[in-house]
Design a protein around this motif. Structure first.
Motif, short mmCIF file in Angstrom:
data_model
loop_
_atom_site.label_atom_id
_atom_site.label_comp_id
_atom_site.label_asym_id
_atom_site.label_seq_id
_atom_site.Cartn_x
_atom_site.Cartn_y
_atom_site.Cartn_z
N LYS A 150 -5.50 13.46 7.28
CA LYS A 150 -5.08 13.68 6.04
C LYS A 150 -5.59 14.80 5.67
O LYS A 150 -5.02 15.51 4.74
CB LYS A 150 -6.11 12.48 5.00
CG LYS A 150 -5.26 11.00 5.23
CD LYS A 150 -6.10 10.15 4.32
CE LYS A 150 -5.57 10.35 2.77
NZ LYS A 150 -6.07 9.14 1.92
N LYS A 165 -2.70 18.03 4.71
CA LYS A 165 -2.93 18.57 3.27
C LYS A 165 -2.78 20.35 3.48
O LYS A 165 -2.22 20.82 2.38
CB LYS A 165 -3.91 18.37 2.59
CG LYS A 165 -4.59 18.81 1.23
CD LYS A 165 -5.68 18.34 0.62
CE LYS A 165 -5.95 18.67 -1.00
NZ LYS A 165 -7.05 18.42 -1.31
N GLU A 198 -9.43 13.69 -0.23
CA GLU A 198 -8.33 12.80 0.46
C GLU A 198 -9.10 12.08 1.21
O GLU A 198 -8.46 10.99 1.69
CB GLU A 198 -7.43 13.81 0.89
CG GLU A 198 -8.03 14.56 2.05
CD GLU A 198 -8.56 16.08 1.89
OE1 GLU A 198 -8.65 16.99 2.59
OE2 GLU A 198 -8.56 16.20 0.63
N ASP A 250 2.24 8.40 7.75
CA ASP A 250 2.34 9.88 7.18
C ASP A 250 2.75 10.62 8.07
O ASP A 250 3.39 11.81 7.59
CB ASP A 250 0.73 10.26 7.07
CG ASP A 250 0.40 9.33 5.92
OD1 ASP A 250 0.91 8.45 5.18
OD2 ASP A 250 -1.13 9.77 5.29
#
Length: 332
Positions: A108, A112, A150, A234
């Protein structure tokens, strides 16, 4: 008159007590702030070791190819091999003893910042087994909690009071004094070789392969399954080329591995490739390629990394051919 004087004295004693309590509270806060800031400064000044690699993975790497996983990832996959064969920069973001919980938190933070071209997730044979240790080891992410929101929801899985403990500035580093000291020392770089996150093992396993019938009836951890699926989703949503791989083990299992079966099913759902090298005979027929039953030595890692790269190249070429063939069909 005596009663009034007694009341005044009692009030003064009470006020003095409150003022001392308040003073102690201020001193504790000041110490927590000061010591915490000092530990944080030295933590992020580390130039080697586990924590340095975590910081580099979360905040700095922009490699085209990233390798995720635990100890099998950092000992079995050589970045240089991928760079040479794929002509893409590579970094191994694995860490000893972690689980998919840690992997997803790091993913994550990376997504980002930028989008890697290829991600390899090394899949542990007991990846979905319920284990408190998997949650305890999320402590390695505590220093990033306040600066990387996050990952908060994953770190909070450690316990219901984690967010309150993290109000303290010392708490994220309270068991890291030794590792912070080592990570800031020059000798630490020589103590354990680190090549773009790959840590080679030089010992050789001497025992013959054994039959493993120790089936584990551990419960499946729904958090791990959910987060594994989130990891895949993701990557797919970010158009990252994802490969999930189960690396070699120097044992002959006598049971069906439920984690691997479920891992494959979820990968298939998203049309993600899942390669199972756990019983690859080219490696299992030579015990001298292993450092122990779970990890390859540097010679084995060289053989295995080439096998993985060749499999990836084969898959990429196959997809390219499918696109070409599809594109060459006449339009109706």
């Amino acid at each position: 008159m005596n009663i009034l004087r007694y009341n005044v004295l009692s009030k003064n004693v009470y006020l003095r007590f409150l003022s001392r309590v308040f003073l102690v509270f201020i001193i504790v806060l000041a110490l927590d702030f000061g010591i915490g800031k000092l530990l944080k400064a030295f933590y992020f000044r580390q130039t080697s070791g586990l924590d340095y690699r975590t910081t580099y993975s979360i905040e700095k790497t922009r490699a085209d190819v990233l390798i995720f996983g635990s100890s099998t990832a950092i000992h079995d996959y050589i970045p240089g091999t991928f760079e040479k064969c794929l002509n893409l920069s590579t970094y191994n973001v694995g860490r000893d003893g972690i689980s998919i919980l840690y992997d997803y938190a790091v993913l994550k933070t990376i997504l980002k910042r930028y989008t890697p071209k290829i991600i390899i997730l090394d899949f542990e044979k007991e990846e979905f087994n319920r284990s408190q240790e998997s949650y305890d080891r999320l402590a390695s992410l505590l220093p990033y909690y306040k600066t990387h929101p996050e990952i908060d929801s994953i770190v909070d899985l450690r316990g219901p009071y984690e967010k309150y403990k993290l109000i303290s500035n010392i708490y994220p580093y309270n068991s890291l004094v030794f590792t912070i000291s080592a990570g800031n020392a020059e000798f630490n770089k020589k103590r354990r070789e680190d090549i773009k996150g790959f840590v080679p093992l030089y010992r050789t396993w001497s025992d013959p392969i054994k039959f493993d019938n120790s089936f584990l009836h551990d419960d499946v951890d729904s958090n791990k399954v959910r987060i594994y699926e989130s990891f895949i989703r993701d990557c797919v949503n970010a158009n990252v080329e994802l490969y999930i791989i189960s690396s070699p083990l120097f044992v002959r299992p006598g049971y069906v591995n439920n984690s691997v079966v479920l891992g494959k099913e979820i990968a298939d759902k998203y049309k993600v490739r899942f390669f199972d090298f756990s019983q690859d005979t080219a490696l299992l027929n030579n015990r001298h390629l292993f450092a122990d039953i779970a990890h390859l030595n540097v010679s084995g890692a060289t053989v295995y990394s080439n096998k993985v790269v060749n499999r990836i190249l084969s898959e990429r070429n196959s997809r390219s051919w499918d696109k070409l063939a599809f594109g060459s069909l006449p339009h109706k």
